[in-house]
Design a protein around this motif. Sequence first.
Motif, PDB file in Angstrom:
ATOM      1  N   ASP A   1       0.814  -1.215   0.000  1.00 32.09           N
ATOM      2  CA  ASP A   1       0.000   0.000   0.000  1.00 32.09           C
ATOM      3  C   ASP A   1       0.842   1.256   0.000  1.00 32.09           C
ATOM      4  O   ASP A   1       2.055   1.222   0.238  1.00 32.09           O
ATOM      5  N   GLN A   2       0.182   2.330  -0.354  1.00 32.00           N
ATOM      6  CA  GLN A   2       0.842   3.630  -0.428  1.00 32.00           C
ATOM      7  C   GLN A   2      -0.022   4.621   0.335  1.00 32.00           C
ATOM      8  O   GLN A   2      -1.241   4.651   0.179  1.00 32.00           O
ATOM      9  N   ARG A   3       0.619   5.359   1.210  1.00 30.54           N
ATOM     10  CA  ARG A   3      -0.075   6.362   2.021  1.00 30.54           C
ATOM     11  C   ARG A   3       0.853   7.539   2.194  1.00 30.54           C
ATOM     12  O   ARG A   3       2.066   7.376   2.267  1.00 30.54           O
ATOM     13  N   TYR A   4       0.300   8.732   2.255  1.00 32.12           N
ATOM     14  CA  TYR A   4       1.171   9.896   2.409  1.00 32.12           C
ATOM     15  C   TYR A   4       0.926  10.615   3.722  1.00 32.12           C
ATOM     16  O   TYR A   4       1.703  11.451   4.126  1.00 32.12           O
ATOM     17  N   GLN A   5      -0.167  10.288   4.416  1.00 35.27           N
ATOM     18  CA  GLN A   5      -0.379  10.801   5.771  1.00 35.27           C
ATOM     19  C   GLN A   5      -1.453   9.967   6.440  1.00 35.27           C
ATOM     20  O   GLN A   5      -2.218   9.268   5.772  1.00 35.27           O
ATOM     21  N   GLU A   6      -1.503  10.012   7.765  1.00 32.64           N
ATOM     22  CA  GLU A   6      -2.458   9.192   8.515  1.00 32.64           C
ATOM     23  C   GLU A   6      -3.793   9.897   8.718  1.00 32.64           C
ATOM     24  O   GLU A   6      -4.774   9.263   9.080  1.00 32.64           O
ATOM     25  N   GLY A   7      -3.817  11.192   8.544  1.00 32.14           N
ATOM     26  CA  GLY A   7      -4.962  11.991   8.976  1.00 32.14           C
ATOM     27  C   GLY A   7      -6.229  11.757   8.172  1.00 32.14           C
ATOM     28  O   GLY A   7      -6.205  11.161   7.102  1.00 32.14           O
ATOM     29  N   PRO A   8      -7.354  12.236   8.711  1.00 30.55           N
ATOM     30  CA  PRO A   8      -8.618  12.110   8.001  1.00 30.55           C
ATOM     31  C   PRO A   8      -8.529  12.893   6.686  1.00 30.55           C
ATOM     32  O   PRO A   8      -7.885  13.922   6.615  1.00 30.55           O
ATOM     33  N   GLY A   9      -9.137  12.373   5.671  1.00 32.22           N
ATOM     34  CA  GLY A   9      -9.109  13.062   4.382  1.00 32.22           C
ATOM     35  C   GLY A   9      -8.165  12.411   3.405  1.00 32.22           C
ATOM     36  O   GLY A   9      -8.405  12.445   2.201  1.00 32.22           O
ATOM     37  N   ALA A  10      -7.086  11.785   3.892  1.00 31.47           N
ATOM     38  CA  ALA A  10      -6.148  11.129   2.976  1.00 31.47           C
ATOM     39  C   ALA A  10      -6.654   9.732   2.621  1.00 31.47           C
ATOM     40  O   ALA A  10      -7.442   9.138   3.363  1.00 31.47           O
ATOM     41  N   LEU A  11      -6.207   9.221   1.497  1.00 33.20           N
ATOM     42  CA  LEU A  11      -6.561   7.872   1.051  1.00 33.20           C
ATOM     43  C   LEU A  11      -5.355   6.947   1.137  1.00 33.20           C
ATOM     44  O   LEU A  11      -4.227   7.376   0.915  1.00 33.20           O
ATOM     45  N   ILE A  12      -5.635   5.681   1.440  1.00 37.21           N
ATOM     46  CA  ILE A  12      -4.634   4.620   1.300  1.00 37.21           C
ATOM     47  C   ILE A  12      -5.026   3.838   0.049  1.00 37.21           C
ATOM     48  O   ILE A  12      -6.187   3.467  -0.118  1.00 37.21           O
ATOM     49  N   VAL A  13      -4.050   3.604  -0.816  1.00 38.93           N
ATOM     50  CA  VAL A  13      -4.284   2.856  -2.051  1.00 38.93           C
ATOM     51  C   VAL A  13      -3.373   1.640  -2.023  1.00 38.93           C
ATOM     52  O   VAL A  13      -2.207   1.753  -1.632  1.00 38.93           O
ATOM     53  N   GLY A  14      -3.885   0.500  -2.407  1.00 40.60           N
ATOM     54  CA  GLY A  14      -3.014  -0.678  -2.365  1.00 40.60           C
ATOM     55  C   GLY A  14      -3.511  -1.818  -3.220  1.00 40.60           C
ATOM     56  O   GLY A  14      -4.587  -1.754  -3.828  1.00 40.60           O
ATOM     57  N   THR A  15      -2.693  -2.855  -3.273  1.00 40.47           N
ATOM     58  CA  THR A  15      -3.119  -4.110  -3.894  1.00 40.47           C
ATOM     59  C   THR A  15      -3.080  -5.205  -2.841  1.00 40.47           C
ATOM     60  O   THR A  15      -2.220  -5.218  -1.966  1.00 40.47           O
ATOM     61  N   SER A  16      -4.030  -6.116  -2.961  1.00 45.61           N
ATOM     62  CA  SER A  16      -4.115  -7.276  -2.079  1.00 45.61           C
ATOM     63  C   SER A  16      -4.028  -8.505  -2.982  1.00 45.61           C
ATOM     64  O   SER A  16      -4.747  -8.599  -3.972  1.00 45.61           O
ATOM     65  N   THR A  17      -3.150  -9.420  -2.649  1.00 52.45           N
ATOM     66  CA  THR A  17      -2.959 -10.632  -3.448  1.00 52.45           C
ATOM     67  C   THR A  17      -3.180 -11.838  -2.547  1.00 52.45           C
ATOM     68  O   THR A  17      -2.389 -12.086  -1.633  1.00 52.45           O
ATOM     69  N   VAL A  18      -4.273 -12.546  -2.800  1.00 55.33           N
ATOM     70  CA  VAL A  18      -4.606 -13.729  -1.991  1.00 55.33           C
ATOM     71  C   VAL A  18      -4.295 -14.960  -2.832  1.00 55.33           C
ATOM     72  O   VAL A  18      -4.862 -15.149  -3.914  1.00 55.33           O
ATOM     73  N   LEU A  19      -3.387 -15.786  -2.349  1.00 53.50           N
ATOM     74  CA  LEU A  19      -3.015 -16.993  -3.094  1.00 53.50           C
ATOM     75  C   LEU A  19      -4.123 -18.032  -2.976  1.00 53.50           C
ATOM     76  O   LEU A  19      -4.882 -18.029  -1.998  1.00 53.50           O
ATOM     77  N   PRO A  20      -4.260 -18.915  -3.982  1.00 54.87           N
ATOM     78  CA  PRO A  20      -5.347 -19.893  -3.934  1.00 54.87           C
ATOM     79  C   PRO A  20      -5.112 -20.940  -2.848  1.00 54.87           C
ATOM     80  O   PRO A  20      -3.977 -21.175  -2.439  1.00 54.87           O
ATOM     81  N   GLY A  21      -6.182 -21.545  -2.407  1.00 53.15           N
ATOM     82  CA  GLY A  21      -6.057 -22.607  -1.396  1.00 53.15           C
ATOM     83  C   GLY A  21      -7.421 -23.094  -0.958  1.00 53.15           C
ATOM     84  O   GLY A  21      -8.451 -22.441  -1.200  1.00 53.15           O
ATOM     85  N   LEU A  22      -7.417 -24.269  -0.340  1.00 57.51           N
ATOM     86  CA  LEU A  22      -8.648 -24.869   0.171  1.00 57.51           C
ATOM     87  C   LEU A  22      -8.300 -25.497   1.519  1.00 57.51           C
ATOM     88  O   LEU A  22      -7.326 -26.242   1.628  1.00 57.51           O
ATOM     89  N   TYR A  23      -9.076 -25.165   2.540  1.00 58.64           N
ATOM     90  CA  TYR A  23      -8.850 -25.688   3.893  1.00 58.64           C
ATOM     91  C   TYR A  23     -10.113 -26.432   4.277  1.00 58.64           C
ATOM     92  O   TYR A  23     -11.119 -25.798   4.616  1.00 58.64           O
ATOM     93  N   GLY A  24     -10.070 -27.769   4.122  1.00 62.83           N
ATOM     94  CA  GLY A  24     -11.319 -28.507   4.186  1.00 62.83           C
ATOM     95  C   GLY A  24     -12.123 -28.084   2.962  1.00 62.83           C
ATOM     96  O   GLY A  24     -11.620 -28.112   1.843  1.00 62.83           O
ATOM     97  N   GLU A  25     -13.328 -27.610   3.170  1.00 66.09           N
ATOM     98  CA  GLU A  25     -14.148 -27.173   2.029  1.00 66.09           C
ATOM     99  C   GLU A  25     -14.087 -25.657   1.840  1.00 66.09           C
ATOM    100  O   GLU A  25     -14.675 -25.126   0.900  1.00 66.09           O
ATOM    101  N   GLU A  26     -13.355 -24.964   2.706  1.00 65.99           N
ATOM    102  CA  GLU A  26     -13.332 -23.496   2.680  1.00 65.99           C
ATOM    103  C   GLU A  26     -12.206 -22.958   1.802  1.00 65.99           C
ATOM    104  O   GLU A  26     -11.050 -23.373   1.943  1.00 65.99           O
ATOM    105  N   PHE A  27     -12.554 -21.987   0.954  1.00 65.31           N
ATOM    106  CA  PHE A  27     -11.537 -21.354   0.116  1.00 65.31           C
ATOM    107  C   PHE A  27     -10.652 -20.406   0.940  1.00 65.31           C
ATOM    108  O   PHE A  27     -11.037 -19.956   2.020  1.00 65.31           O
ATOM    109  N   ALA A  28      -9.473 -20.121   0.383  1.00 67.55           N
ATOM    110  CA  ALA A  28      -8.493 -19.245   1.046  1.00 67.55           C
ATOM    111  C   ALA A  28      -9.060 -17.837   1.239  1.00 67.55           C
ATOM    112  O   ALA A  28      -9.646 -17.261   0.311  1.00 67.55           O
ATOM    113  N   VAL A  29      -8.861 -17.292   2.425  1.00 71.18           N
ATOM    114  CA  VAL A  29      -9.421 -15.991   2.787  1.00 71.18           C
ATOM    115  C   VAL A  29      -8.356 -15.077   3.393  1.00 71.18           C
ATOM    116  O   VAL A  29      -7.301 -15.543   3.831  1.00 71.18           O
ATOM    117  N   THR A  30      -8.665 -13.784   3.468  1.00 70.16           N
ATOM    118  CA  THR A  30      -7.928 -12.876   4.340  1.00 70.16           C
ATOM    119  C   THR A  30      -8.568 -12.951   5.723  1.00 70.16           C
ATOM    120  O   THR A  30      -9.684 -13.473   5.863  1.00 70.16           O
TER     121      THR A  30
END
Length: 201
Positions: free
Chosen positions: A63-92
Amino acid sequence: MSTPTAVDVPTLLEISPQGGIEGRSRRYEKYLGDMDGVYRDEQAWQDAVGERGTDDLVYWVDDQRYQEGPGALIVGTSTVLPGLYGEEFAVTRGHLHAVADRAELYYCLSGRGVMLLETLDGQTSAVELAPGQAVNVPGHWIHRSVNVGDEPFVTLFCYAADAGQDYAVIAEAGGMKNLVVADGDGWALKDNPDHTGYRAG
Ligand SMILES: O=P(O)(O)OC[C@H]1O[C@H](O)[C@H](O)[C@@H](O)[C@@H]1O
Ligand SMILES: [Fe+2]
């Protein structure tokens, strides 16, 4: 109102469809060992740990952020690798924003996934995402990314920099109300019998 600082300047971000940002502020990685208690089928998770070890990467966020304060945006990418745990798919892990009214946009860059969404008062939603599709998640919705394909599920996200994350809300409720499980070639929602209901909002 916060005073602009020298780093509050427009930033060009090179976003990879496979996940990753040139110009990021931070990379955040989650390993199999961090997912203790996340999957309902504890034995399936233990078996995966036995095979792959606790240090196996399961998802990561740039992610990329330029300040913590209200009004600013955080922009990012999330990459979840595939998987199966029992019958449940991989999650965050999934979370509610600590400042609960903060919204978030998720735009699918690659792979196939589901955004699993629930509110404290029991509303549920599950939005399937393929490349080019996005979900605009209003505030007050607990959200979790689920990879229902066999390639990495990559999303571009954007949310308010002061939102924060509350992870306890799911753990305290015995998990989310719905599970995303394998169903033939696809996925289905299944009631999580361990879910006790969420705390009052
Ligand atoms: O925070 P988790 O539920 O582990 O999920 C990982 C990430 O998911 C989303 O993409 C959020 O925008 C991130 O801020 C978060 O860190
Ligand atoms: Fe979020």
